[in-house]
Enzyme design. Structure first.
Site, mmCIF file in Angstrom:
data_model
loop_
_atom_site.group_PDB
_atom_site.id
_atom_site.type_symbol
_atom_site.label_atom_id
_atom_site.label_comp_id
_atom_site.label_asym_id
_atom_site.label_seq_id
_atom_site.Cartn_x
_atom_site.Cartn_y
_atom_site.Cartn_z
ATOM 1 C CG ASP A 27 -7.629 -0.064 6.083
ATOM 2 O OD1 ASP A 27 -7.628 -0.607 7.202
ATOM 3 O OD2 ASP A 27 -8.553 0.679 5.682
ATOM 4 C CD GLU A 85 -8.194 -5.790 10.139
ATOM 5 O OE1 GLU A 85 -8.876 -5.741 9.094
ATOM 6 O OE2 GLU A 85 -7.439 -4.887 10.499
ATOM 7 C CG ASP A 128 -11.109 2.481 11.957
ATOM 8 O OD1 ASP A 128 -10.061 2.981 11.492
ATOM 9 O OD2 ASP A 128 -11.897 1.814 11.281
HETATM 10 O O1 MIG Z 1 -13.910 0.415 6.813
HETATM 11 O O2 MIG Z 1 -10.291 3.440 4.081
HETATM 12 O O3 MIG Z 1 -8.876 1.941 9.648
HETATM 13 O O4 MIG Z 1 -8.099 4.434 8.682
HETATM 14 O O5 MIG Z 1 -9.781 5.667 6.810
HETATM 15 C C1 MIG Z 1 -13.141 1.568 6.860
HETATM 16 C C2 MIG Z 1 -11.238 3.964 4.954
HETATM 17 C C3 MIG Z 1 -11.893 1.391 6.027
HETATM 18 C C4 MIG Z 1 -10.462 1.738 7.886
HETATM 19 C C5 MIG Z 1 -9.187 2.356 8.345
HETATM 20 C C6 MIG Z 1 -9.296 3.845 8.264
HETATM 21 C C7 MIG Z 1 -9.616 4.263 6.854
HETATM 22 C C8 MIG Z 1 -10.905 3.581 6.388
HETATM 23 N N1 MIG Z 1 -10.770 2.138 6.519
#
Ligand code: MIG
Length: 663
Positions: free
Chosen positions: A304, A307, A417
């Site tokens: 995660d 980017e 998201d």
């Molecule tokens: O800023 O880890 O897309 O699936 O639950 C949020 C918390 C950070 C973004 C991910 C999402 C995840 C969440 N993360």
């Protein structure tokens, strides 16, 4: 036929492994402009592709920006999401594909500024351009996929259902999820761990207060047929004594600021450094860190915030605090108030911050924004390459949020998201074929919706689509309404819908693996199959799943059914209580189809076959040998190629793993 044109000095992305020799002649179809390329759109042209983006299967009429973006608002006027997928395909009187290979930003103005023109522009004119000729959209995609290499192969169990939520705070809470699913006979193969399992959001740590017996938990769930899938974030917390941080500093594995210091950025854990995923050595180092969790019995991960997401940079934050000080004594009026407000709201993802740190890429210092779209790709690659060393014979589940073409060889992606909105269910459907064109086959959206509160009917309708997406996961944000399949009144209905997925598994796995191994698409727009049917070409709310099945999900609240277009005569198959309750042959044309909330309907293509297993509560329980066969005769013998393998090995042989079912 693929032609490659080279402009300037493109940075290597490794999206394409074996590059054809550059062509010297004129670029077919398009005009070279100062800023990039231009193409005149004809009325009949459909522009397919661009992977992860908002709007239609046909991308015409909007302007898209390829720049990996942590964007939780997937709105109609959003320009970029998490992935940068610079492949598109024009299908009309002309038929060709186009891949703009560059790690920087690219703008695709597909009839936005001028309705009849497509303008592609780049900040810098260093890029590889691939132009792909072919008879049909399908043939072009196949050529393109051959160019970029085979799509990622997940383990077979990853085609089961996964339950996730940001805020499963402890081992006991995770056990509770497993128990609720098993007690309600909700099939389940995976429970996901979001950031809450970590110690202070540090990658490759486990919070021993809330997950004291992590290894036991992994084993205990494994005995119930459930795998735990932890999240890994793109930033490494700055904290004395934290091994990953200390090693990274010592070895110079983090991205640097302009002064050559480790770049400090605020993300989840507060202050972080970004591992330099573009530096081969750093990438190898980061990848090997996954071993910590592999050694605890973990067999899958999701990457995660790669980017990479930025909440703030340390320098910028300091400046903003100084400015806020100055505002303290001011009379905030119409101008100054909004300036003041913007100071904080423009901290996150600030373009200036992306221009203020550096990578060591192949021995050269390169500013981040020039290679921005490679970060998530190379992070996922780092894990995948480490798995090849650490687990040479075992497929590991892996998918990412950010991506670029090329990453499809190393992992899948989830769609990010989204929100618990009906429009996002439809967007989920439209994004599937666009992603498939770019090689991303293992993909799906957060079922039920991530942000905002869901409703029971939205969840059920979304599950009814999700049973067809290779990645099938229910996920929601902390603080939103609970949306596990047992969270509402009609738990049995949710269980039944998920059970249909398990009945479809031999087909879904088969279609997925054949698509991956043959460079084909698992999910296709109708226009790919019925290219000369002008109605089919414009359908945006039905798609093909594999060779035999067309789906037409209900995506409007309180609808009791919907209109469905059949490009030819098809067989309707209706499920209730996970059993087939209706088989009706329908003629070509438009039909209104009833679809009550507790039923699922699909359509079988003439001359094709759908095998159905009896089902199970884990992928392992599904018996591939006892199959019911559904089909619609076409006057000829029907042959279905059923692919199967052990589901874990990394070396796969297509032909040997296919058995032919004939009726
Ligand atoms: O800023 O880890 O897309 O699936 O639950 C949020 C918390 C950070 C973004 C991910 C999402 C995840 C969440 N993360």
């Amino acid at each position: 036929m693929i032609k490659r044109f080279v402009f300037g000095k493109p940075l290597e992305t490794e999206a394409v492994l074996k590059k054809p020799e550059p062509s010297q002649g004129a670029i077919p179809w398009m005009e070279r402009t100062e800023k990039g390329l231009s193409y005149v759109l004809e009325a009949r042209d459909i522009v397919y592709g661009l992977g992860q983006n908002v709007r239609g299967i046909n991308k015409r009429g909007w302007i898209y920006e390829s720049s990996c973006n942590d964007e939780p608002n997937h709105l109609e006027d959003t320009h970029s999401l998490y992935g940068a997928h610079n492949f598109l395909l024009v299908s009309g009187d002309a038929c060709f594909g186009l891949f703009v290979d560059t790690p920087g930003k690219v703008i695709f103005d597909v009839g936005y500024t001028h309705y009849d023109r497509m303008e592609i522009s780049l900040e810098e004119q260093d890029f590889d351009l691939y132009v792909i000729d072919g008879e049909t959209p399908e043939a072009i995609v196949r050529e393109f996929r051959g160019l970029i290499g085979r799509s990622y192969l997940p383990p077979k169990w990853a085609f089961g259902f996964g339950q996730c939520r940001w805020s499963y705070m402890s081992a006991d809470e995770v056990r509770e999820v497993a128990k609720n699913c098993r007690e309600n006979h909700i099939p389940l193969d995976m429970i996901y761990l979001d950031i809450d399992y970590m110690e202070r959001y540090k990658d490759f740590t486990v919070n021993r207060e809330t997950f004291p017996d992590f290894e036991e938990l992994v084993e205990e769930l494994r005995r119930q047929g459930i795998r735990l899938i932890p999240i890994i974030d793109g930033g490494v917390k700055v904290e004395e004594g934290y091994e990953v941080y200390e090693e990274g500093v010592k070895q110079n594995y983090f991205c640097k600021d302009a002064e050559g210091e480790d770049f400090v950025v605020g993300v989840w854990p507060g202050k972080c450094h970004f591992p330099d995923m573009l530096n081969d050595e750093a990438r190898r180092w980061f990848g090997r860190k996954y071993k910590y969790l592999l050694d605890m019995g973990i067999e899958g991960f999701w990457n995660d915030m790669n980017e990479p997401a930025i909440f703030y940079s340390e320098k910028r934050l300091r400046k903003v605090f100084e400015k806020i000080d100055a505002y303290k004594t001011m009379n905030l009026d119409v101008n100054t108030f909004f300036e003041f407000q913007d100071l904080v709201s423009t901290l996150a993802k600030n373009p200036e911050d992306y221009r203020s740190f550096y990578h060591n890429y192949r021995g050269e210092r390169i500013r981040h924004d020039k290679v921005h779209n490679l970060f998530g790709y190379y992070m996922t690659r780092s894990a995948s390459e480490a798995f090849d060393e650490l687990e040479p014979d075992k497929r590991i589940l892996l998918y990412s949020r950010a991506s670029y073409i090329g990453m499809h060889r190393y992992g899948g992606i989830w769609m990010g998201d989204n929100k618990s909105w009906w429009s996002h269910l439809l967007m989920n459907l439209k994004m599937l074929p666009s992603l498939n064109m770019c090689g991303f086959l293992y993909t799906g959206a957060d079922l039920g919706g991530f942000g905002a509160d869901t409703t029971e009917d939205l969840l059920l309708r979304w599950l009814a689509l999700g049973i067809f997406t290779p990645l099938m996961r229910n996920h929601s944000a902390a603080g939103t309404r609970r949306q596990e399949p047992y969270a509402f009144d009609h738990t049995q209905t949710a269980a039944d819908i998920i059970q249909i997925r398990y009945r479809l598994l031999p087909y879904i796995y088969s279609e997925y693996m054949k698509a991956a191994l043959r460079n084909e698409m698992y999910a296709r727009p109708l226009g790919f199959v019925w290219d000369d049917d002008e109605i089919a070409r414009r359908v945006e709310d039905q798609i093909m799943i594999g060779e035999s099945v067309m789906i037409a999900p209900v995506y409007e609240q309180n609808a009791a059914g919907r209109m469905v277009y059949l490009p030819e005569s098809m067989k309707l198959l209706r499920f209730k209580n996970a059993q087939v309750t209706e088989e009706t042959v329908l003629e070509k044309g438009h039909h209104y189809i009833d679809v009550p909330l507790d039923e699922v309907v699909l359509f079988i293509r003439k001359g094709h076959l759908l095998p159905l297993a009896a089902g199970g509560e884990t992928v392992e329980q599904v018996d591939w040998n006892e199959l019911e066969l559904y089909y619609l005769e076409d006057g000829k013998k029907i042959v279905y190629e059923l692919y199967d393998d052990d589901g874990t090995g990394k070396t796969v042989r297509l032909e040997e793993n296919i058995s032919r079912i004939e009726v």
